[in-house]
Design a protein around this motif. Structure first.
Motif, mmCIF file in Angstrom:
data_model
loop_
_atom_site.group_PDB
_atom_site.id
_atom_site.type_symbol
_atom_site.label_atom_id
_atom_site.label_comp_id
_atom_site.label_asym_id
_atom_site.label_seq_id
_atom_site.Cartn_x
_atom_site.Cartn_y
_atom_site.Cartn_z
ATOM 1 N N TYR A 18 -31.817 -3.342 -19.242
ATOM 2 C CA TYR A 18 -30.606 -2.262 -19.305
ATOM 3 C C TYR A 18 -30.866 -1.096 -19.998
ATOM 4 O O TYR A 18 -30.741 0.023 -19.706
ATOM 5 N N ARG A 65 -36.988 -6.498 -11.734
ATOM 6 C CA ARG A 65 -35.705 -7.156 -12.568
ATOM 7 C C ARG A 65 -34.516 -6.503 -12.154
ATOM 8 O O ARG A 65 -34.440 -5.160 -11.939
ATOM 9 N N SER A 105 -30.231 -5.975 -12.745
ATOM 10 C CA SER A 105 -29.465 -6.042 -13.765
ATOM 11 C C SER A 105 -28.139 -6.641 -13.396
ATOM 12 O O SER A 105 -27.584 -6.540 -12.402
ATOM 13 N N ASN A 106 -27.439 -7.231 -14.455
ATOM 14 C CA ASN A 106 -26.191 -7.843 -14.370
ATOM 15 C C ASN A 106 -25.274 -7.176 -15.068
ATOM 16 O O ASN A 106 -24.056 -7.745 -15.033
ATOM 17 N N SER A 107 -25.495 -5.978 -15.525
ATOM 18 C CA SER A 107 -24.577 -5.291 -16.337
ATOM 19 C C SER A 107 -23.473 -4.630 -15.446
ATOM 20 O O SER A 107 -24.069 -4.421 -14.380
ATOM 21 N N LYS A 114 -25.154 -2.917 -12.006
ATOM 22 C CA LYS A 114 -24.845 -4.373 -11.136
ATOM 23 C C LYS A 114 -25.604 -4.231 -9.886
ATOM 24 O O LYS A 114 -25.405 -3.603 -8.987
ATOM 25 N N GLY A 115 -26.624 -5.056 -9.659
ATOM 26 C CA GLY A 115 -27.062 -5.753 -8.583
ATOM 27 C C GLY A 115 -28.305 -4.258 -8.062
ATOM 28 O O GLY A 115 -29.054 -4.616 -6.960
ATOM 29 N N SER A 137 -32.254 -2.765 -9.433
ATOM 30 C CA SER A 137 -33.434 -3.198 -10.053
ATOM 31 C C SER A 137 -33.767 -1.949 -10.965
ATOM 32 O O SER A 137 -33.331 -0.800 -10.678
ATOM 33 N N TYR A 195 -33.356 -2.299 -3.811
ATOM 34 C CA TYR A 195 -33.664 -3.201 -5.142
ATOM 35 C C TYR A 195 -35.077 -3.501 -5.073
ATOM 36 O O TYR A 195 -35.596 -3.872 -6.090
#
Length: 143
Positions: free
Chosen positions: A62, A91, A93-95, A99-100, A102, A125
């Protein structure tokens, strides 16, 4: 000659001389305010650059994405070496902010904003070597 002396002693001229001195003092104070404001803005921008570099050097996905976003918004090429470091980071992100997407995708978007051009492949991504090589070659040319 006496008429000239009388002109200088009239109240209007005295008032103008006094006003002129006050204006000079006021202009000097504005110059000082402008000078110190400029120094403050410069110090804040240097601090922001250090913060962006710290975010790009982070190990947290993040933080890296936030740093890439700030670097892209600044359009400053001094961030390019940091964006090219570990570029193929997959990687995701889920924040809510990223969102979605990389880390790779955010870095490529930032590089596209900085250079104002992009590779002929879509930036998704998934890390792609064509886009990485494209921006690495642009960086080498601009040295």
């Amino acid at each position: 000659m006496k008429d000239e002396i009388e002109l200088w002693e009239t109240p209007n001229v005295c008032a103008l001389n006094k006003l002129s001195k006050e204006c000079t003092i006021e202009m000097k104070s504005w110059s000082l305010i402008w000078f110190f404001s400029s120094i403050l803005i410069l110090a804040i921008s240097c601090n922001e650059d250090k913060k962006t570099i710290r975010l790009l050097d982070s190990t947290e996905k993040y933080d890296i994405m936030r740093g890439a976003f700030k670097a892209g918004e600044s359009h400053d090429r001094k961030f390019v070496p940091y964006l090219l470091k570990n570029t193929a980071d997959p990687r995701i992100s889920n924040s809510l902010d990223f969102k979605g997407s990389s880390v790779y995708q955010q870095k490529m978007i930032a590089l596209r904003q900085i250079y104002n051009t992009g590779p002929r492949v879509a930036i998704t991504y998934k890390p792609g070597s064509i886009a990485i090589k494209f921006y690495a070659a642009l960086f080498e040319q601009s040295k």
